[in-house]
Motif scaffolding. Structure first.
Motif, PDB file in Angstrom:
ATOM      1  N   ARG A 101      -3.467  -1.361 -65.753  1.00 48.12           N
ATOM      2  CA  ARG A 101      -2.980  -0.049 -65.358  1.00 48.12           C
ATOM      3  C   ARG A 101      -1.495   0.078 -65.686  1.00 48.12           C
ATOM      4  O   ARG A 101      -0.691  -0.738 -65.240  1.00 48.12           O
ATOM      5  CB  ARG A 101      -3.217   0.155 -63.865  1.00 48.12           C
ATOM      6  CG  ARG A 101      -2.956   1.568 -63.378  1.00 48.12           C
ATOM      7  CD  ARG A 101      -3.249   1.662 -61.896  1.00 48.12           C
ATOM      8  NE  ARG A 101      -3.115   3.004 -61.387  1.00 48.12           N
ATOM      9  CZ  ARG A 101      -3.150   3.328 -60.103  1.00 48.12           C
ATOM     10  NH1 ARG A 101      -3.331   2.366 -59.202  1.00 48.12           N
ATOM     11  NH2 ARG A 101      -3.014   4.572 -59.713  1.00 48.12           N
ATOM     12  N   ASP A 102      -1.144   1.075 -66.462  1.00 47.01           N
ATOM     13  CA  ASP A 102       0.246   1.353 -66.805  1.00 47.01           C
ATOM     14  C   ASP A 102       0.715   2.526 -65.945  1.00 47.01           C
ATOM     15  O   ASP A 102       0.234   3.643 -66.072  1.00 47.01           O
ATOM     16  CB  ASP A 102       0.360   1.710 -68.288  1.00 47.01           C
ATOM     17  CG  ASP A 102       1.817   1.883 -68.731  1.00 47.01           C
ATOM     18  OD1 ASP A 102       2.703   1.778 -67.865  1.00 47.01           O
ATOM     19  OD2 ASP A 102       2.035   2.126 -69.930  1.00 47.01           O
ATOM     20  N   LEU A 103       1.655   2.263 -65.015  1.00 39.14           N
ATOM     21  CA  LEU A 103       2.123   3.274 -64.082  1.00 39.14           C
ATOM     22  C   LEU A 103       3.276   4.108 -64.629  1.00 39.14           C
ATOM     23  O   LEU A 103       3.807   4.960 -63.909  1.00 39.14           O
ATOM     24  CB  LEU A 103       2.552   2.602 -62.772  1.00 39.14           C
ATOM     25  CG  LEU A 103       1.440   1.859 -62.016  1.00 39.14           C
ATOM     26  CD1 LEU A 103       2.005   1.211 -60.768  1.00 39.14           C
ATOM     27  CD2 LEU A 103       0.308   2.807 -61.670  1.00 39.14           C
ATOM     28  N   ASN A 104       3.665   3.870 -65.862  1.00 34.27           N
ATOM     29  CA  ASN A 104       4.763   4.627 -66.460  1.00 34.27           C
ATOM     30  C   ASN A 104       4.226   5.950 -67.006  1.00 34.27           C
ATOM     31  O   ASN A 104       3.753   6.032 -68.134  1.00 34.27           O
ATOM     32  CB  ASN A 104       5.423   3.811 -67.574  1.00 34.27           C
ATOM     33  CG  ASN A 104       6.639   4.527 -68.151  1.00 34.27           C
ATOM     34  OD1 ASN A 104       7.211   5.395 -67.509  1.00 34.27           O
ATOM     35  ND2 ASN A 104       7.015   4.157 -69.360  1.00 34.27           N
ATOM     36  N   ASP A 105       4.309   6.979 -66.163  1.00 35.00           N
ATOM     37  CA  ASP A 105       3.804   8.298 -66.545  1.00 35.00           C
ATOM     38  C   ASP A 105       4.914   9.064 -67.252  1.00 35.00           C
ATOM     39  O   ASP A 105       5.935   9.390 -66.630  1.00 35.00           O
ATOM     40  CB  ASP A 105       3.348   9.056 -65.297  1.00 35.00           C
ATOM     41  CG  ASP A 105       2.707  10.393 -65.631  1.00 35.00           C
ATOM     42  OD1 ASP A 105       2.693  10.769 -66.821  1.00 35.00           O
ATOM     43  OD2 ASP A 105       2.234  11.071 -64.696  1.00 35.00           O
ATOM     44  N   PRO A 106       4.762   9.379 -68.535  1.00 32.73           N
ATOM     45  CA  PRO A 106       5.847  10.069 -69.260  1.00 32.73           C
ATOM     46  C   PRO A 106       6.094  11.484 -68.752  1.00 32.73           C
ATOM     47  O   PRO A 106       7.144  12.066 -69.029  1.00 32.73           O
ATOM     48  CB  PRO A 106       5.353  10.065 -70.719  1.00 32.73           C
ATOM     49  CG  PRO A 106       3.870   9.939 -70.612  1.00 32.73           C
ATOM     50  CD  PRO A 106       3.609   9.103 -69.406  1.00 32.73           C
ATOM     51  N   TYR A 107       5.130  12.043 -68.033  1.00 33.27           N
ATOM     52  CA  TYR A 107       5.280  13.419 -67.562  1.00 33.27           C
ATOM     53  C   TYR A 107       5.539  13.497 -66.058  1.00 33.27           C
ATOM     54  O   TYR A 107       5.438  14.560 -65.464  1.00 33.27           O
ATOM     55  CB  TYR A 107       4.040  14.237 -67.908  1.00 33.27           C
ATOM     56  CG  TYR A 107       3.787  14.320 -69.387  1.00 33.27           C
ATOM     57  CD1 TYR A 107       4.579  15.135 -70.199  1.00 33.27           C
ATOM     58  CD2 TYR A 107       2.788  13.564 -69.989  1.00 33.27           C
ATOM     59  CE1 TYR A 107       4.367  15.202 -71.557  1.00 33.27           C
ATOM     60  CE2 TYR A 107       2.568  13.624 -71.351  1.00 33.27           C
ATOM     61  CZ  TYR A 107       3.355  14.444 -72.134  1.00 33.27           C
ATOM     62  OH  TYR A 107       3.140  14.509 -73.478  1.00 33.27           O
ATOM     63  N   SER A 108       5.835  12.357 -65.434  1.00 32.53           N
ATOM     64  CA  SER A 108       6.119  12.386 -64.001  1.00 32.53           C
ATOM     65  C   SER A 108       7.481  13.028 -63.742  1.00 32.53           C
ATOM     66  O   SER A 108       8.381  12.987 -64.595  1.00 32.53           O
ATOM     67  CB  SER A 108       6.099  10.969 -63.430  1.00 32.53           C
ATOM     68  OG  SER A 108       7.116  10.182 -64.020  1.00 32.53           O
ATOM     69  N   ASP A 109       7.630  13.636 -62.560  1.00 31.70           N
ATOM     70  CA  ASP A 109       8.888  14.280 -62.176  1.00 31.70           C
ATOM     71  C   ASP A 109       9.833  13.190 -61.647  1.00 31.70           C
ATOM     72  O   ASP A 109       9.854  12.878 -60.453  1.00 31.70           O
ATOM     73  CB  ASP A 109       8.613  15.341 -61.105  1.00 31.70           C
ATOM     74  CG  ASP A 109       9.830  16.211 -60.831  1.00 31.70           C
ATOM     75  OD1 ASP A 109      10.945  15.825 -61.244  1.00 31.70           O
ATOM     76  OD2 ASP A 109       9.665  17.261 -60.191  1.00 31.70           O
ATOM     77  N   LYS A 110      10.620  12.604 -62.543  1.00 29.21           N
ATOM     78  CA  LYS A 110      11.472  11.469 -62.175  1.00 29.21           C
ATOM     79  C   LYS A 110      12.552  11.870 -61.179  1.00 29.21           C
ATOM     80  O   LYS A 110      12.935  11.096 -60.303  1.00 29.21           O
ATOM     81  CB  LYS A 110      12.086  10.859 -63.435  1.00 29.21           C
ATOM     82  CG  LYS A 110      11.063  10.243 -64.377  1.00 29.21           C
ATOM     83  CD  LYS A 110      11.712   9.654 -65.599  1.00 29.21           C
ATOM     84  CE  LYS A 110      10.695   8.918 -66.476  1.00 29.21           C
ATOM     85  NZ  LYS A 110       9.590   9.764 -66.906  1.00 29.21           N
ATOM     86  N   GLU A 111      13.071  13.089 -61.297  1.00 30.27           N
ATOM     87  CA  GLU A 111      14.095  13.541 -60.359  1.00 30.27           C
ATOM     88  C   GLU A 111      13.526  13.631 -58.947  1.00 30.27           C
ATOM     89  O   GLU A 111      14.167  13.223 -57.977  1.00 30.27           O
ATOM     90  CB  GLU A 111      14.636  14.906 -60.800  1.00 30.27           C
ATOM     91  CG  GLU A 111      15.805  15.415 -59.969  1.00 30.27           C
ATOM     92  CD  GLU A 111      17.020  14.511 -60.057  1.00 30.27           C
ATOM     93  OE1 GLU A 111      17.774  14.438 -59.069  1.00 30.27           O
ATOM     94  OE2 GLU A 111      17.210  13.868 -61.118  1.00 30.27           O
ATOM     95  N   ALA A 112      12.308  14.141 -58.836  1.00 27.97           N
ATOM     96  CA  ALA A 112      11.672  14.240 -57.519  1.00 27.97           C
ATOM     97  C   ALA A 112      11.411  12.852 -56.946  1.00 27.97           C
ATOM     98  O   ALA A 112      11.570  12.623 -55.738  1.00 27.97           O
ATOM     99  CB  ALA A 112      10.364  15.023 -57.626  1.00 27.97           C
ATOM    100  N   ILE A 113      11.031  11.922 -57.798  1.00 25.44           N
ATOM    101  CA  ILE A 113      10.786  10.554 -57.333  1.00 25.44           C
ATOM    102  C   ILE A 113      12.080   9.935 -56.809  1.00 25.44           C
ATOM    103  O   ILE A 113      12.097   9.270 -55.769  1.00 25.44           O
ATOM    104  CB  ILE A 113      10.184   9.702 -58.471  1.00 25.44           C
ATOM    105  CG1 ILE A 113       8.777  10.221 -58.827  1.00 25.44           C
ATOM    106  CG2 ILE A 113      10.125   8.233 -58.070  1.00 25.44           C
ATOM    107  CD1 ILE A 113       8.161   9.535 -60.029  1.00 25.44           C
ATOM    108  N   ARG A 114      13.199  10.177 -57.536  1.00 22.11           N
ATOM    109  CA  ARG A 114      14.480   9.642 -57.076  1.00 22.11           C
ATOM    110  C   ARG A 114      14.875  10.251 -55.731  1.00 22.11           C
ATOM    111  O   ARG A 114      15.406   9.559 -54.854  1.00 22.11           O
ATOM    112  CB  ARG A 114      15.564   9.917 -58.126  1.00 22.11           C
ATOM    113  CG  ARG A 114      15.528   8.947 -59.311  1.00 22.11           C
ATOM    114  CD  ARG A 114      16.801   9.050 -60.132  1.00 22.11           C
ATOM    115  NE  ARG A 114      16.874  10.324 -60.837  1.00 22.11           N
ATOM    116  CZ  ARG A 114      16.419  10.517 -62.069  1.00 22.11           C
ATOM    117  NH1 ARG A 114      15.826   9.527 -62.724  1.00 22.11           N
ATOM    118  NH2 ARG A 114      16.536  11.698 -62.641  1.00 22.11           N
ATOM    119  N   ARG A 115      14.632  11.550 -55.565  1.00 19.97           N
ATOM    120  CA  ARG A 115      14.946  12.191 -54.286  1.00 19.97           C
ATOM    121  C   ARG A 115      14.107  11.598 -53.157  1.00 19.97           C
ATOM    122  O   ARG A 115      14.606  11.349 -52.049  1.00 19.97           O
ATOM    123  CB  ARG A 115      14.708  13.699 -54.379  1.00 19.97           C
ATOM    124  CG  ARG A 115      15.776  14.448 -55.177  1.00 19.97           C
ATOM    125  CD  ARG A 115      15.695  15.938 -54.910  1.00 19.97           C
ATOM    126  NE  ARG A 115      14.404  16.491 -55.270  1.00 19.97           N
ATOM    127  CZ  ARG A 115      14.121  17.011 -56.456  1.00 19.97           C
ATOM    128  NH1 ARG A 115      15.067  17.040 -57.399  1.00 19.97           N
ATOM    129  NH2 ARG A 115      12.926  17.496 -56.714  1.00 19.97           N
TER     130      ARG A 115
END
Length: 729
Positions: free
Chosen positions: A666-680
């Motif tokens: 399983r590769d959890l690196n989603d290129p379309y994930s909302d990285k800013e929201a994850i950081r928040r």
């Protein structure tokens, strides 16, 4: 009921269910208290079990199998088999040694089984299969008689009888013999000879001079008269009415308006537009012309009438008919018409009168009936062959029926589907095996306390079906009317599936736990949406007002600008009170939490969660404890006796959620994930954890030092010993 048989029960689905493991269990089943049976009746149709087998058990043909019928089937099998245990093997084959040769029924079945094997070229075989016993066409293909009371041309070596049987099949029609060929039975023989006699008598009567008034031309004359009879009768009726009152002439002849309408069209001599007009112009007592001045649509028919009927009676010079002539002409063929209408034995007419007379003279009816009687004498042998097929069907299907009737072992078994399970529905990243074919949604099914999605299934070339699919794992957030999925039936065929209605009930404790928070989030979303909509409407109103003001600026007189509206002092006070109350509440909460030890803080959060989620979880737990399949099946025609429950572990098996295969990478690196929201999110959780740790450390420090670090240390208290007064002596 007292019984010497020792039963074995197993606990499954919250119910004690009897185990049927041997022939002795089957024999003793009639003594088992019916209160211990899981079901007391089930439908014949709609189950994933051979309907022909079920129909053999349904002796009263009411479409349902009841306990007495099931017990009667066991008693019947006991007369044919040495050990009823062979019915529990789920095999479509029986060894010949299994037949009970000590009873007449078993002996007949054994003989029939051996004959079947012999017809298949396997006289030395020691086992017979269902495919062999059910192939009656092949079983009886090599024998002229098979016990069904039907004979074919191959049932005799007499060529005359062969031809006679073929004549009967060709005229009366045949019935299918057990060999698959077309033949005749007693009723067809009787009908054939009755038709022969009737046709011969009718033909003899038709040869008399009274019937053939015009000789060989009588038939043609009748045909010509019948072709114009209605129109000629209409014509003379009109002439009589014209003679009665001349004022009727205009109405009896067609009006000029109708002819004008016709003249506007492209006419042909055979046009149907004038077929309804009179045969000729109407006048008082006017004879009917036959060859001239007649309606063009009927001219050819009148010429034929003149040639085939009028000329033989009146001569060719007769070119018109009076009403008296017409009556006389009809009388000439009346006897022939009555004779033709009374034809008897029309089915054998194709044989011709000579063949009919020859068959009557030969009189081979008795010979045919003797052949049929000889065939019927073998009926007991066929009954025995039918018994062999029935036993083989029981050998294959009886255990499956018992395990879905006396007990519900197959429903709870990981290796088998119950016979009421129609297949598997895939929808919303889940698959559910608890799918039942139904006619329509039923309020009774909702009493099962299960979440039921009624699904319409369609497949090209197949009639649509409706399935009740029970979801027993996950949640119902994305299960709603209109959602599409795929249904796989027991044959592995895929159907397009769409949810059409829902019986809503809790699916899982997990869903109940999250339900209050999801409702809270939805309420916030709804309120935000309402506020946004209100703000948008207010903004639009302001823009409209501003636009209207700008457009009408030149129409307004110059004057002092209105003073801006000042905020009401009461509003300011109210806002201050509200803010103070909120601040006080938060301060009280903070003070209360600060007084707790660090290990008590998690208990507070756990208690808060319990207060919020506890009620919904309790309600869901109570309903899940009551979840059972009885009402669902009873809505489909069953009579369920036991409370067959679907507990949480079993529900997890019936409805499986999507799980990655073992060993998957399983590769959890989603290129379309909302990285800013994850950081928040990470920052917020970090702050929460730091705040909790800080509060715990501060509280620990306060307990150790007796004050918070921002408070001054309390001064030490000096204890002064009390002065004891001196008492003088």
């Amino acid at each position: 009921m007292a019984t010497s048989h020792v039963w074995k029960f197993f606990r499954i689905g919250g119910l004690d269910q009897v185990a049927i493991e041997s022939g002795a269990d089957l024999v003793a089943l009639k003594d088992l208290d019916q209160k211990l049976w899981v079901a007391l009746s089930c439908p014949v149709k709609g189950l994933e079990l051979d309907e022909k087998t079920l129909a053999l058990i349904d002796t009263d043909k009411d479409g349902r199998i009841r306990v007495p019928e099931l017990l009667a089937a066991i008693d019947w099998a006991a007369l044919h088999l040495e050990d009823l245990g062979v019915l529990l093997r789920r095999k479509d084959a029986l060894p010949l040694a299994a037949f009970k040769a000590s009873t007449p029924e078993g002996k007949s079945a054994l003989i029939a089984a051996k004959r079947i094997l012999s017809n298949f070229g396997q006289p030395e075989a020691t086992e017979i299969t269902l495919a062999q016993a059910s192939d009656t066409a092949r079983i009886f293909s090599s024998t002229p008689f098979n016990g069904d009371g039907v004979i074919t041309p191959d049932s005799t070596t007499d060529e005359a009888l062969k031809l006679l049987v073929a004549d009967i099949v060709g005229t009366i029609g045949g019935t299918t013999d057990r060999s698959g060929a077309s033949g005749i039975d007693e009723s067809r023989v009787a009908t054939f000879y009755a038709d022969l006699t009737a046709f011969a008598a009718w033909s003899e009567k038709g040869a008399s001079a009274d019937v053939l008034a015009l000789g060989a031309d009588t038939s043609a004359a009748l045909t010509a008269i019948q072709a114009v009879r209605t129109k000629v009768d209409d014509y003379f009726s009109r002439t009589r009415l014209a003679a009665y009152d001349a004022r009727a002439l205009a109405a009896l002849n067609r009006s000029e308006t109708e002819y004008l309408a016709l003249a506007a069209q492209d006419l042909s001599i055979t046009t149907q537009e004038v077929a309804g007009f009179p045969l000729a112009r109407i006048a008082a007592d006017q004879p009917l012309p036959l060859l001239a001045a007649v309606n063009p649509a009927w001219a050819a028919a009148l010429v034929t009438l003149h040639a085939t009927a009028v000329t033989p009676v009146f001569g060719s010079a007769k070119t018109s008919l009076t009403e008296a002539d017409w009556t006389a002409l009809k009388a000439k063929v009346a006897a022939f018409e009555a004779w033709a209408g009374s034809k008897g034995g029309g089915s054998v007419e194709k044989l011709g009168l000579e063949r009919v007379k020859a068959l009557l003279a030969a009189d081979q009816k008795a010979a045919l009936l003797a052949l049929i009687a000889q065939d019927k004498a073998l009926d007991p042998e066929f009954v025995a062959i039918t018994s062999v097929e029935k036993l083989l069907r029981f050998s294959r299907d009886f255990r499956a029926l018992l395990n879905n009737f006396v007990n519900f072992f197959e429903f709870f078994s990981p290796d088998h589907y119950a016979n009421f399970q129609a297949g598997t529905l895939y929808l919303d990243t889940r698959s559910t095996e608890f799918c039942i074919k139904v006619a329509a949604p039923s309020p009774l099914a909702a009493m099962s306390k299960a979440f039921i999605a009624y699904v319409d299934c369609k497949r090209a070339g197949e009639a649509p079906i409706k399935v009740a699919a029970c979801f027993t794992n996950g949640d119902s957030d994305y299960l709603f009317v209109g959602r599409n999925g795929v249904f796989y039936d027991r044959q592995g065929r895929d159907w397009d599936a769409s949810i059409t209605s829902i019986a809503d009930n809790p699916i899982s404790i997990r869903q109940a736990f999250l339900s209050p928070y999801k409702k809270f989030v939805r309420m916030i979303e709804e309120q935000v949406a309402k506020r946004a909509a209100a703000a948008d409407a207010e903004s639009n109103a302001k823009l409209a007002t501003a636009a209207e003001t700008a457009a009408n600026a030149d129409k307004k007189a110059a004057g002092p600008k209105p003073e801006p509206k000042k905020m009401d002092i009461g509003t300011v006070a109210a806002m201050g009170v509200a803010v103070g109350a909120i601040g006080g509440a938060l301060g009280a909460i903070a003070t209360g939490l600060a007084k707790l030890t660090f290990w008590q803080l998690p208990l507070v959060f756990i208690g808060l969660i319990a207060v919020i989620s506890g009620p919904s979880m309790l309600i869901a737990w109570l309903k899940l404890r009551q979840r059972n399949i009885g009402p669902i099946l009873e809505a489909n025609g069953w009579a369920i006796n036991g409370r067959v429950k679907i507990n949480i572990p079993f529900g997890t098996k019936l409805t499986e959620r999507a799980v990655l295969p073992n060993g998957s990478k399983r590769d959890l690196n989603d290129p379309y994930s909302d990285k800013e929201a994850i950081r928040r999110q990470k920052l917020i959780w970090t702050l929460i954890v730091v705040a909790i740790l800080a509060a715990s450390v501060i509280r620990w420090d306060e307990q150790k030092n007796g004050h918070y670090f921002w408070q001054p240390a309390p001064k030490p208290v000096v204890v002064v010993a009390p002065i004891t007064p001196v008492v003088e002596a």
